[in-house]
Enzyme design. Structure first.
Site, short mmCIF file in Angstrom:
data_model
loop_
_atom_site.label_atom_id
_atom_site.label_comp_id
_atom_site.label_asym_id
_atom_site.label_seq_id
_atom_site.Cartn_x
_atom_site.Cartn_y
_atom_site.Cartn_z
N HIS A 121 -42.16 55.74 11.95
CA HIS A 121 -43.06 56.49 12.83
C HIS A 121 -43.85 55.45 13.63
CE1 HIS A 121 -42.90 59.15 9.22
NE2 HIS A 121 -43.09 60.16 10.04
N ASP B 284 -46.67 54.02 11.67
CA ASP B 284 -46.36 53.13 10.53
C ASP B 284 -46.38 51.68 10.96
OD1 ASP B 284 -45.60 55.48 9.25
OD2 ASP B 284 -43.47 55.15 9.63
C1 XLS Z 1 -42.25 64.75 5.33
C2 XLS Z 1 -41.10 64.33 6.11
C3 XLS Z 1 -41.32 63.07 6.92
C4 XLS Z 1 -40.26 62.96 7.97
C5 XLS Z 1 -40.60 62.07 9.10
O1 XLS Z 1 -42.16 65.56 4.43
O2 XLS Z 1 -40.02 64.19 5.24
O3 XLS Z 1 -41.38 61.97 6.10
O4 XLS Z 1 -39.06 62.54 7.42
O5 XLS Z 1 -41.73 62.46 9.79
#
Ligand code: XLS
Ligand code: NI
Ligand code: NI
Length: 429
Positions: A95, A98
Site C-alpha cells: 500500500h 506502507d
Molecule cells: C484486509 C485486506 C487487505 C488487502 C489490501 O483485510 O486483506 O490487507 O489485501 O488492502
C-alpha cells in the site's frame, strides 16, 4: 544477512529450506515458480508492530522506532528487499502508506511516495523481485472513517481520487501486474445514517473513473476488487464474489475489474475458499489470491500463514484446471502471531507456507492428471452432453416442448457419492 532459502528435498528438517517448493520443477507445463507466483507483502511483515486491541507492539523492529520518517522508510525498504531475496520470491505487494510516510498535504504524501518509488526502481533493477500489485490505503487515516469513495463528504472522495491516482501511477511505473482495491471502509456502521443506494453509485463512479484512467495511461493489468464481508466496517459493500459480481454488472465494469480472493475473507462471508474461487471462475472474474488462513474459532481476520494443504489443494485444482495464473499470484497477506518475536520467525513462516502451497500444487497436479475428481464430475453431468439436452441450454427449446418430453420420463435418482469423493481427495493430500 544469510543465504536465500533453497530446495533441499523432503528429507530435510531445516525450517529455513524448502522441502517441496522446487522452483524449477515443471508442474503442468510451467515452472513451479511461474505457477505459484508468490508475493511477499509489505504491510504485515514491515509495518505491523504486533499490536492487538488489548496490547501494543511486541516486535520492536528498529525501523519502527522514532526518527526522520523518510530515513525510516529507506531503512524499511532495505530490510524488505533483503527478505524478498532471502525468500527468493518473484513478487512483492504494498500500500502507498506502507512504504512512505504521509506528508502535511496530499501533494506532500505523493512526493514521499514518488521518492520511495525511485528507490524501489533502483533496487528492482538489480533484484529478482517484481511488483505483483500496488494499492492505496484508503482506510487507516481518520479522514476515511466514514469511507473513501462512499464517504458522504465529496471532499473526501476527491482526496481519495488523488491518492488512488498516485498509487496507480507508481504501480504503473514499477511495472505492477495488477492494481488492487480493497474497500475496508466502503460500507457502514449503521443504516440510520447511511444512504446505501447513493453510496453504491459513488463507488461505481469511483471505479469507473479508475478504469478510464488506467486505459488513459496504458496500464495493462486488471483492477482487482478484494471482497470481504465485514471488518473494519460492520457491513462491507464488496461482501463476497457473488455480491461483487452483481455490483460490477450494474456499473458495467466486468471487462476491466476482476477479483483478488482471500481465504480469511471467504470464511468470514460464510463460504469456503474454493467456493469463492470456483464462483469467480464461473463468473469470469478470477484475478489473484491473497494466501492466508483464518481461525475457525474466531470471527475476525487473523491473517495467519496458509498451512492447510487440503484446503489449498482444492483451490489450486481449480486454478490449474483453468490453465493457471495469468496476471495473478499468491500474495502473502499473512502475519506472524504477535508472540513470534524472533526475526527468524518471519522467514520460517513464509518458508513453511510456501512449502505447504507447493505440496498442495503437486497434489492438485496429480489429481488432475488422474482425473480423480474430473472424471466422476463429468460422469455426473454426462446427460447434458446429449444433443437434445444441449439444445435446451442453447435456448432452442420452449418450456412447453421440454415439458411434453418430461411427461414421457421417469427419472431415477443416483448417488452423489460424497464419501467416495472425500476418500479420493484424502488419497492425494
Ligand atoms: C484486509 C485486506 C487487505 C488487502 C489490501 O483485510 O486483506 O490487507 O489485501 O488492502
Ligand atoms: Ni484480509
Ligand atoms: Ni488481503
Amino acid at each position: 544477512m544469510g543465504e536465500a532459502a533453497r530446495f533441499v528435498g523432503e528429507g530435510s528438517t531445516d525450517p529455513l529450506q524448502f522441502r517441496f517448493y522446487d522452483k524449477d520443477r515443471t508442474v503442468m507445463g510451467r515452472r513451479m515458480e511461474d505457477q505459484l507466483r508468490f508475493a511477499a507483502c509489505y504491510w504485515h511483515s514491515f509495518t505491523w508492530p504486533g499490536g492487538d486491541p488489548f496490547g501494543g507492539e511486541t516486535f520492536l523492529r528498529p525501523w519502527m522506532a522514532a526518527g526522520d520518517p523518510m530515513a525510516r522508510a529507506r531503512e524499511k525498504a532495505d530490510v524488505a528487499f533483503d527478505l524478498f531475496r532471502l525468500l527468493d520470491v518473484p513478487f512483492f505487494t504494498f500500500h502507498d502508506a506502507d512504504v512512505a510516510p504521509e506528508g502535511e498535504t496530499l501533494q506532500g504524501s505523493i512526493d514521499n511516495l514518488n521518492a520511495v518509488a525511485d528507490l524501489f526502481e533502483e533496487k528492482m533493477a538489480s533484484a529478482k523481485v517484481r511488483l505483483l500489485w500496488g494499492t492505496a490505503n484508503l482506510f487507516s487515516n481518520r479522514r476515511y472513517m466514514a469511507g473513501a469513495a462512499t464517504n458522504p463528504d465529496p471532499d473526501v472522495f476527491a482526496y481519495a481520487c488523488g491518492q488512488v491516482k498516485a498509487a496507480l501511477d507508481v504501480t504503473h511505473r514499477l511495472k505492477g501486474e495488477n492494481y488492487v482495491c480493497w474497500g475496508g471502509r466502503e460500507g457502514y456502521e449503521t443504516l440510520l445514517n447511511t444512504d446505501m443506494g447513493r453510496e453504491l453509485d459513488q463507488l461505481g463512479r469511483f471505479l469507473s473513473m479508475l478504469v478510464e484512467y488506467k486505459h488513459k495511461i496504458g496500464f495493462q493489468g486488471p483492477i482487482l476488487i478484494e471482497p470481504k464481508p465485514k471488518e473494519p466496517s460492520k457491513h462491507q459493500y464488496d461482501f463476497d464474489t457473488a455480491t461483487v459480481f452483481g455490483f460490477l454488472q450494474k456499473y458495467d465494469l466486468t471487462a476491466d475489474v476482476k477479483l483478488n480472493l482471500e481465504q480469511n475473507h471467504a470464511i468470514l462471508a460464510g463460504h469456503s475458499f474454493d467456493h469463492e474461487v470456483k464462483l469467480a471462475y464461473a463468473s469470469d472474474l478470477f484475478g489473484s489470491l491473497d494466501i492466508n488462513r483464518g481461525d475457525d474459532l474466531l470471527g475476525w481476520d487473523t491473517d495467519q500463514f496458509a498451512m492447510d494443504v487440503k484446503e489449498m489443494t482444492l483451490v489450486f485444482h481449480e486454478v490449474l484446471k483453468h490453465g493457471g495464473m495469468t496476471t495473478g499470484g499468491l500474495n502473502f497477506d499473512a502475519k506472524i502471531r504477535r508472540q513470534s518475536i524472533d526475526p527468524q520467525d518471519l522467514v520460517i513462516a513464509h518458508v513453511a507456507s510456501m512449502d505447504a502451497c507447493a505440496r498442495a500444487l503437486l497434489a492438485a497436479e496429480r489429481m488432475l492428471t488422474d482425473g480423480a475428481l474430473e472424471t466422476p464430475l463429468a460422469a455426473r453431468y454426462a446427460g447434458w452432453d446429449a444433443a437434445e439436452n444441449r439444445a435446451i441450454l442453447a435456448g432452442e427449446r420452449t418450456l412447453e416442448a421440454v415439458a411434453s418430453r418430461g411427461l414421457t420420463l421417469q427419472p431415477q435418482p443416483r448417488s452423489g457419492r460424497q464419501e467416495y469423493l472425500e476418500g479420493v481427495l484424502n488419497r492425494y493430500v
